[in-house]
Structure formats: C-alpha cells, structure tokens
Design an enzyme around this catalytic site. Structure first.
Site, short mmCIF file in Angstrom:
data_model
loop_
_atom_site.label_atom_id
_atom_site.label_comp_id
_atom_site.label_asym_id
_atom_site.label_seq_id
_atom_site.Cartn_x
_atom_site.Cartn_y
_atom_site.Cartn_z
N ASP A 32 2.15 -7.57 2.70
CA ASP A 32 3.33 -6.70 2.65
C ASP A 32 3.37 -6.05 1.27
O ASP A 32 2.98 -6.67 0.26
CB ASP A 32 4.61 -7.49 2.88
CG ASP A 32 5.84 -6.59 2.96
OD1 ASP A 32 6.09 -6.07 4.06
OD2 ASP A 32 6.50 -6.40 1.94
N GLU A 34 5.69 -3.45 -1.55
CA GLU A 34 6.88 -2.72 -1.95
C GLU A 34 6.40 -1.50 -2.73
O GLU A 34 5.42 -1.58 -3.48
CB GLU A 34 7.81 -3.57 -2.81
CG GLU A 34 8.33 -4.81 -2.12
CD GLU A 34 9.09 -4.52 -0.84
OE1 GLU A 34 9.02 -5.36 0.09
OE2 GLU A 34 9.71 -3.45 -0.75
N HIS A 173 13.01 -7.53 1.31
CA HIS A 173 12.31 -6.40 0.70
C HIS A 173 11.61 -6.79 -0.59
O HIS A 173 11.47 -5.98 -1.49
CB HIS A 173 13.27 -5.23 0.47
CG HIS A 173 13.65 -4.52 1.73
ND1 HIS A 173 12.77 -3.72 2.44
CD2 HIS A 173 14.81 -4.47 2.41
CE1 HIS A 173 13.38 -3.23 3.49
NE2 HIS A 173 14.61 -3.68 3.50
N ASP A 178 8.64 -11.20 2.51
CA ASP A 178 8.44 -10.51 3.78
C ASP A 178 7.12 -10.89 4.43
O ASP A 178 7.02 -10.98 5.67
CB ASP A 178 8.51 -8.99 3.57
CG ASP A 178 9.92 -8.52 3.26
OD1 ASP A 178 10.12 -7.29 3.19
OD2 ASP A 178 10.81 -9.38 3.10
#
Length: 568
Positions: A32, A34, A173, A178
C-alpha cells in the site's frame, strides 16, 4: 527373427495441486502507498510505502518507510493521512526506497487494493529512475471481492468497508496499517474462494476474468444490432427495462457484455434474466448520452446506479424575505440565488461551511421587517446578527447577506475558503485530523455545488445555442435551448449549410424558459452538453455561452482529494 522389446515409458500422473500453484504455498507481497495526489503523471509523489510478505497465512516480513517527495505535502493530504512535511524531511527519497522494496518483493505475487493505483505509482517511479520493472503477477483484492462476495454482504468493496467486516485492523490511510488490513481481507477472500473449489493462483486469475455461463448463453442478444452511436436497453421476459447504456458503437458495446472484459457482478445478475436488447440509433454521441439519461429517468432500471433519482437532489437557496437566510430545497422555483444541485448530506455540509463564515440567521421563523423575539444561543455566541430580537441593524444585515450572495456567485473574495481553511489548519495543528477532515469535506461540498451551479446557469439562461464540431461525414450539429438538447444531426459534406440548419431548427423541440439557474432539462443532461461544448474544435454558429470570470473552480483543486485515493 525379431524380438520386440517393450518400451519403458516414464509416466507422470499429476496431482490436482500440480495443475496450478496452490494459494497456501504461494508467497504474496501485499503493498500500500500514500502519495501527494492521485496521478503520478500529473506530478504526484509517493510519501510512504508499506508492505507485508505472507505465505500460507503466516507473515514472513514487513516493509515500511516514509519517503521524502522533495516537495511540500498538500494540506488536505496531511489531513487525510497525518503525514506532515516535518515527518518526511529526513526520510529517504524514492531512489533509495524503490530498490529496497523491489528486493523485498522479489519472487512474490504482488497484491494491492485497487492495484492499478499502487502499481501505477511504482512503475512510474521505476521508469523515472530507469530501473527495470519486474514482471510481477498482480492480484487486486477489490476485483476479487467483487467476484467472491454477494451484494447483500457488503455495500461496496472499499478497503474500509471490507476491513470493518473481515479484519481487526482499522485502515487509517497509513501505508503499513492499510497493507495489514488488506492481508486480512485477502485471507478471508481466499477462504471464500476455497469453498467454491478455487485453491490455486491460476484459478483465482481465471475466476476474476471468467465469462459466466449466463453471459455465454445470451451472446445471441447482440446479433443484428446496428454499428453506430445510440442507446441500448436490456429487457426481461416481462418487458421491464433492466439496464440502459450508450455507446458510439452499439454492436461492439453490447457484445462486450458477453466477454471477459465484463466483470461487474451486478451485470452478471442482469444478464442472467435479460431476454432481449432494444436499441435507439442516434445521430451523434451527445444525443445518445442525452437519450440515455432521459430513459434512465423514465424507466428507473434496477441495474443502473447513476441518475435514477433526480428528485432526490437538493439546492441551497438564499431566501427572498426581509431577513434572508439559507434554506435547503428540492427544486428551483424562482429567481433567487441558488447553488447546487447536491445530495442532501452534501447540501447540509455546504450550509455548515456557509454558516461558519456568515452571521445570517439559521432559524426558520418568518419575520416581518421589525421582529421581536428572544435571541437564540447562536446570537449569544456572536454567530448570528440576531434579527429575532430586533437588535440587528438592517443595513449591517444587508451587508452580510450581500457577502453571502457574493460567495454563492463565485466567492470572488474567497471568504468561505479563507475561513474554513483556517479552521482546518487549527484542527490539524491540534492533531485533530478527523475534525479537520470534516471541515475539508464541508468546504469541498460548498465548492462543488457552487461550481456546478455556475457552470449550468449560463447555459440555462440561453434561449438558443447552435454549435457544431467536425465529424467524419461532415459536421455534427446540436441545438441547445435553456440547457436542453433540442435537436441533433449530421450536416453532410457539400450540403448547403444554412438551409440545412434552418430545417434542423424548424424540427427542434420547443423549450419553455426555466426558473432561476436550473436548466430546462436534467442537470446531468446540461452537464453532458457543457462537456461537449468544451471539447476542442467545437464552433458556435448562433448564440453565446461563457463561463463566469469568478469561479469557485479556482479553489477546488486545492481541497478535492482524487477519488482513487479515497477508495484505497
């Protein structure tokens, strides 16, 4: 004499597991990211990488690091993720992080939720660094969830929704959190697939791309359809409209429902009961899009998700009375100031942003010019000029109303943005990111509604607009009256232009003048017309149309988070 010597043949009898790679024996790297935005092609950068390596339900290792994007992180991203400029200033750059991640994920099957988002950023970074991108096999848990879960189990396949049902980890987030939630979702999905006899990697890939038997059995429904722009309607045995769609090529589009490219579970349900497909041929793609919207509104097909309930839209109105106030209404009925339309919740959020900025009354009492009542708590707090007790100065109240009207018409002075931005920063500095996010959502709701009203109002007030754009057979011509498509056609090459246009005008639909900023059509129809008008090459033949000089669109990009980021 020849003696036959029997041949010894080495026979290998494969087991069922030898036919594919068992899921329990495959190593997966769940990743994942960001980022600073939604598109690497538009300059968005990675700010955090989190990954979990698993095999057979066991965690083999974790990878997590912040990434210095070499640019300031937008405020709304900080609100969303909690990652600040100070947190990444000493973090390694992507040139250091990506090789380490690729080594960590080596020989794994890559897994992500909404995988194109994460893999798109990673591939883009690899290309910029001139690093070879490994030929990872990729699984998308969002796609698997659509195939493995029933519509009654979960309302959608967002990670937050799936984790709330299948994981003890709450997505926040942040990349590693996540990724951990995605691991739990992945294992749950594999358990569901196991009950269906799917236990190898190859079978998972086939399942997510397979053509259902119901789809194959109804391929004949596409036979004989015209190959041109238009609208198609799937109907059941009782002649009920199940689904309405549009395409530039009716034949190709309807055929695609019976191929691997169609993976939506609700379409599989629809095809299982569909008995025939009707089509409506159209002159242009815009006419087809408009007819689709009107047919959806008329039939309310159960398998269409958008534009089915226009009566549920809400508008924000600045009332016309001695002491004006904001009101949420279901339709435009006069020439007062309106913005919208919104969904009801978005309208309420936008009103909250406006009430935070302007001290107009929030009560619904009808006052005369000289009201006499006790002041409310908002007046005591200084958030209302208090016309209820007669202490408000009419001139001062009129000035406040005029400031509010300016905000509704484009927020030329940026009053709403300035006020709510300050609220967001105040909450973020106190590390109250959830509350800061609430204010961001309120501001975004206001900006969206204001921009939407500004875009459609100009066209809604135009009695007649005739525009044309190049077409392979000549020119496609559209007549628009008060935001409603009144006629469409293809002007052939070498045809006498003005006689042809005059004939089209003569056959165009008559349209009454609408009230206020609302068009004489579904708002979605007017927006479709606007998108066509804004395309390169479109020429105005008659009438004028322009966007307002002062538009809230100039603020919106700063606060509107890309949709793909909200679903991961």
């Amino acid at each position: 004499m020849t003696v036959a010597v029997p041949r010894v043949i080495d026979v290998f009898q494969p087991s069922f597991e030898d036919l594919g790679r068992p899921l329990h024996d495959t190593t997966f790297c769940v990743v994942d990211l960001e980022t600073t935005g939604g598109s690497p092609a538009k300059g968005s950068k990675i700010t955090e990488v989190g990954a979990v390596k698993v095999r057979g339900g066991e965690v083999l290792g974790e990878f997590q690091t912040l990434v210095n994007p070499d640019e300031s992180i937008p405020a709304f991203i900080t609100v969303l993720t909690g990652i600040t400029d100070q947190m990444v200033i000493d973090a390694p750059r992507i040139a250091e992080v990506l090789p380490s991640f690729l080594e960590f994920a080596q020989s794994c099957v890559l897994v992500a939720h909404n995988a194109p988002f994460d893999t798109g950023f990673l591939k883009h970074a690899a290309a910029q660094l001139e690093l070879p991108w490994p030929r990872f096999e990729v699984l998308d848990t969002a796609v698997i969830a659509r195939r493995a879960l029933l519509r009654d189990e979960v309302p959608n396949v967002k990670l937050a929704t799936l984790a709330a049902r299948f994981s003890d980890v709450v997505p926040d987030h942040r990349a590693l959190t996540d990724a951990r939630a995605t691991v739990d979702v992945l294992h749950t999905l594999f358990e569901r697939l196991g009950s269906l006899g799917v236990d190898t990697l190859e079978e998972v890939r086939d399942l997510t791309a397979a053509v259902a038997p119901a789809q194959r059995r109804r391929r004949h429904l596409a036979d004989g359809l015209p190959d041109g722009p238009g609208v198609y309607l799937f109907r059941d045995r009782d002649d009920r409209v199940l689904y309405v769609g549009t395409s530039r090529s009716l034949r190709k589009r309807v055929r695609s429902y019976f191929t691997r490219s169609e993976t939506r579970s609700r379409m599989g349900e629809m095809l299982a009961i569909a008995e025939r497909v009707d089509t409506v041929s159209c002159s242009t793609a815009l006419e087809a899009a408009v007819r689709e919207l009107r047919l959806i509104d008329a039939h309310r097909p159960p398998y269409n998700r958008r534009s089915k309930f226009p009566e549920r839209q809400s508008w924000i109105k600045l009332t016309r009375e001695p002491w004006p106030r904001l009101s949420i209404v279901n339709r435009v009925s006069d020439d007062a100031d309106y913005i919208g339309p919104f969904r009801r919740a978005a309208a309420e959020a936008a009103v909250a942003a406006l009430h935070e900025t302007f001290r107009v009354r929030q009560c619904t009492t009808r006052f005369g010019k000289e009201p006499r009542r006790s002041p409310c708590a908002l007046a005591d707090l200084g958030r209302c000029l208090s016309p209820c007790d007669g202490s408000a100065d009419a001139a001062a109240y009129a000035v406040e109303v005029e400031r509010l009207r300016d905000a509704l018409r484009g927020d030329r002075h940026g009053a709403v943005v300035e006020r709510i931005d300050a609220k967001m920063r105040e909450q973020a500095e106190r590390e109250r990111y959830e509350q800061a996010g609430v204010w961001r959502d309120r501001l975004t709701a206001f900006l969206r509604g204001s921009r939407r009203a500004q875009r459609i109002a100009g066209l809604a007030r135009t009695p007649q607009l005739i525009a044309a754009s190049p077409h392979s057979d000549g020119w496609e011509v559209h007549i628009v009256r008060h935001g409603r498509l009144a006629a469409a056609g293809i002007l052939p090459r070498r045809a006498a232009t003005w006689p042809w246009i005059e004939a089209l005008v003569a056959t165009a639909e008559s349209v009454a003048t609408p009230a206020g900023p609302a068009p004489a059509a579904l708002v979605e129809e007017t927006e479709a017309v606007l998108r066509w008008l804004e395309q390169p090459g479109v020429r105005l033949i008659e009438g004028t149309w322009a966007s307002p000089r002062w538009s809230t669109a100039r603020h919106l990009d700063r606060y509107e988070v890309h949709r793909s980021m909200l679903t991961v």
